[in-house]
Design a protein around this motif. Structure first.
Motif, PDB file in Angstrom:
ATOM      1  N   VAL A  48       0.541  -1.232   0.074  1.00 41.87           N
ATOM      2  CA  VAL A  48       0.560  -0.025  -0.324  1.00 41.87           C
ATOM      3  C   VAL A  48       0.602   1.151   0.045  1.00 41.87           C
ATOM      4  CG1 VAL A  48      -1.831   1.304   1.554  1.00 41.87           C
ATOM      5  CG2 VAL A  48      -1.947  -1.253   1.107  1.00 41.87           C
ATOM      6  N   ARG A  77      -1.288  -0.643  -4.235  1.00 42.36           N
ATOM      7  CA  ARG A  77      -2.204   0.506  -4.246  1.00 42.36           C
ATOM      8  C   ARG A  77      -2.114   1.711  -3.841  1.00 42.36           C
ATOM      9  NH1 ARG A  77      -4.329  -3.131  -6.482  1.00 42.36           N
ATOM     10  NH2 ARG A  77      -6.291  -4.381  -6.842  1.00 42.36           N
ATOM     11  N   ALA A 100      -7.693  -0.634   1.078  1.00 41.83           N
ATOM     12  CA  ALA A 100      -6.800  -1.245   0.482  1.00 41.83           C
ATOM     13  C   ALA A 100      -6.362  -2.672   0.451  1.00 41.83           C
ATOM     14  CB  ALA A 100      -5.269  -0.654   0.175  1.00 41.83           C
ATOM     15  N   ASP A 103      -9.156  -4.523  -0.979  1.00 42.80           N
ATOM     16  CA  ASP A 103      -9.808  -4.515  -2.841  1.00 42.80           C
ATOM     17  C   ASP A 103      -8.737  -5.115  -2.919  1.00 42.80           C
ATOM     18  OD1 ASP A 103     -11.406  -2.421  -1.490  1.00 42.80           O
ATOM     19  OD2 ASP A 103      -9.975  -0.641  -2.391  1.00 42.80           O
ATOM     20  N   MET A 104      -7.320  -5.364  -2.526  1.00 47.23           N
ATOM     21  CA  MET A 104      -6.361  -6.371  -2.582  1.00 47.23           C
ATOM     22  C   MET A 104      -6.750  -7.788  -2.917  1.00 47.23           C
ATOM     23  SD  MET A 104      -2.489  -4.414  -2.471  1.00 47.23           S
ATOM     24  CE  MET A 104      -2.604  -3.531  -1.442  1.00 47.23           C
TER      25      MET A 104
END
Length: 312
Positions: A48, A77, A100, A103-104
């Motif tokens: 991140v 991200r 993040a 999301d990944m």
């Protein structure tokens, strides 16, 4: 008790494939190297980029070079982790980071576990921060070693290993890492704790990491019991809660179930002063005409037809 880095990795048994949250610092660098060596071809890395400092590009470059050397797939991200008014920079960065990572995880299909590199010193800092803020048992319980969210197992395998032990292992491997310049900035409370309090604790109570961790485990058990009791009591008092049903409970149980209700139904947390004022009003609510109107968390609570009504 505190355990060595090698022992922590040997006792770590995640479901594979595994993702490792990689910041580029010593702790996550060591965790990724150890996991990629133990489970070749089964480990991914998530980085991140917080965008908060010029050094962030160097963190990403280190992560890319490390993953290329280890033949580990890397997802990156970029997030805007600036804090809003009234929000601490640390909290803003933490929320952006976990968002993040989630999301990944959604993008990298097939991942069954993710590992974070917080260690024993991070746990002590979290406990001391919680105590400084007057936290209850949930805060003193600090960080769990393992939990599940959205079908993914989250792990902190280094939570019983000290930071110095991790860096010692890295040096033995001849591996490098990136130092975050903000770690020396004493405007951040965690850095002041790390620099000033931890050495004093080490000198006064050499076993403090083990004893604090044991206290955190006791607090976690107590927090689990309070959660179970709150769930049972909420079924009794209702949602929204009945004032008469609340009055049948002890003040401590009223506080416990009201915190649970506000968090569950309205995603808000009252301050100690706000909750105390609400409990006083519930105790005084003995006539039909008694009015309740209090600021609670992000909104307000009012009495409505014998119930507590929350709105913002």
């Amino acid at each position: 008790m505190s355990i060595s880095f090698d022992a922590a990795i040997q006792s770590f048994k995640p479901q594979l494939p595994l993702a490792v949250a990689l910041s580029g610092g010593a702790d996550s660098t060591a965790l990724l190297i150890a996991c990629a060596t133990r489970w070749p071809g089964q480990v991914h890395a998530f980085h991140v980029h917080h965008g908060l400092q010029a050094a962030a590009d160097g963190f990403e470059a280190h992560c890319r070079a490390l993953c290329e050397r280890l033949v580990v797939p890397l997802l990156v991200r970029h997030v805007d982790a600036r804090n809003a008014n009234g929000q601490s920079p640390e909290d803003a960065a933490r929320q952006a980071r976990y968002g993040a990572l989630e999301d990944m995880l959604a993008e990298a299909t097939g991942i069954r576990s993710i590992a974070l590199a917080q260690h024993a010193d991070d746990q002590i800092e979290t406990i001391l921060l919680a105590l400084s803020r007057g936290a209850g048992v949930a805060g003193i319980a600090a960080m769990p070693m393992q939990w599940q969210r959205a079908g993914i197992d989250w792990h902190r395998p280094l939570l019983k290993t000290g930071g110095a032990e991790i860096r010692k292992w890295l040096k033995e491997q001849g591996a490098d890492w990136v130092e975050d310049p903000t770690n020396a900035d004493e405007r951040y409370t965690r850095n002041r704790i790390r620099r000033n309090l931890l050495p004093a604790l080490q000198a006064t109570f050499p076993q403090f990491r083990e004893t604090f961790a044991r206290s955190a485990e006791h607090a976690a058990q107590a927090a689990e019991l309070l959660q179970e009791l709150a769930e049972q009591d909420l079924q009794t008092v209702g949602n929204p809660p009945s004032i008469n049903a609340l009055q049948a409970l002890s003040r401590a149980r009223q506080a416990n179930v009201l915190r649970h209700w506000l968090r569950l139904a309205h995603a808000t947390t009252p301050s100690a002063a706000q909750l105390g004022a609400l409990l006083d009003q519930i105790a005084a609510c003995t006539t039909r005409g008694h009015r309740i109107h209090l600021k609670i968390g992000r909104g307000f609570i009012e009495r409505k037809d014998g119930l507590l009504d929350w709105y913002n």
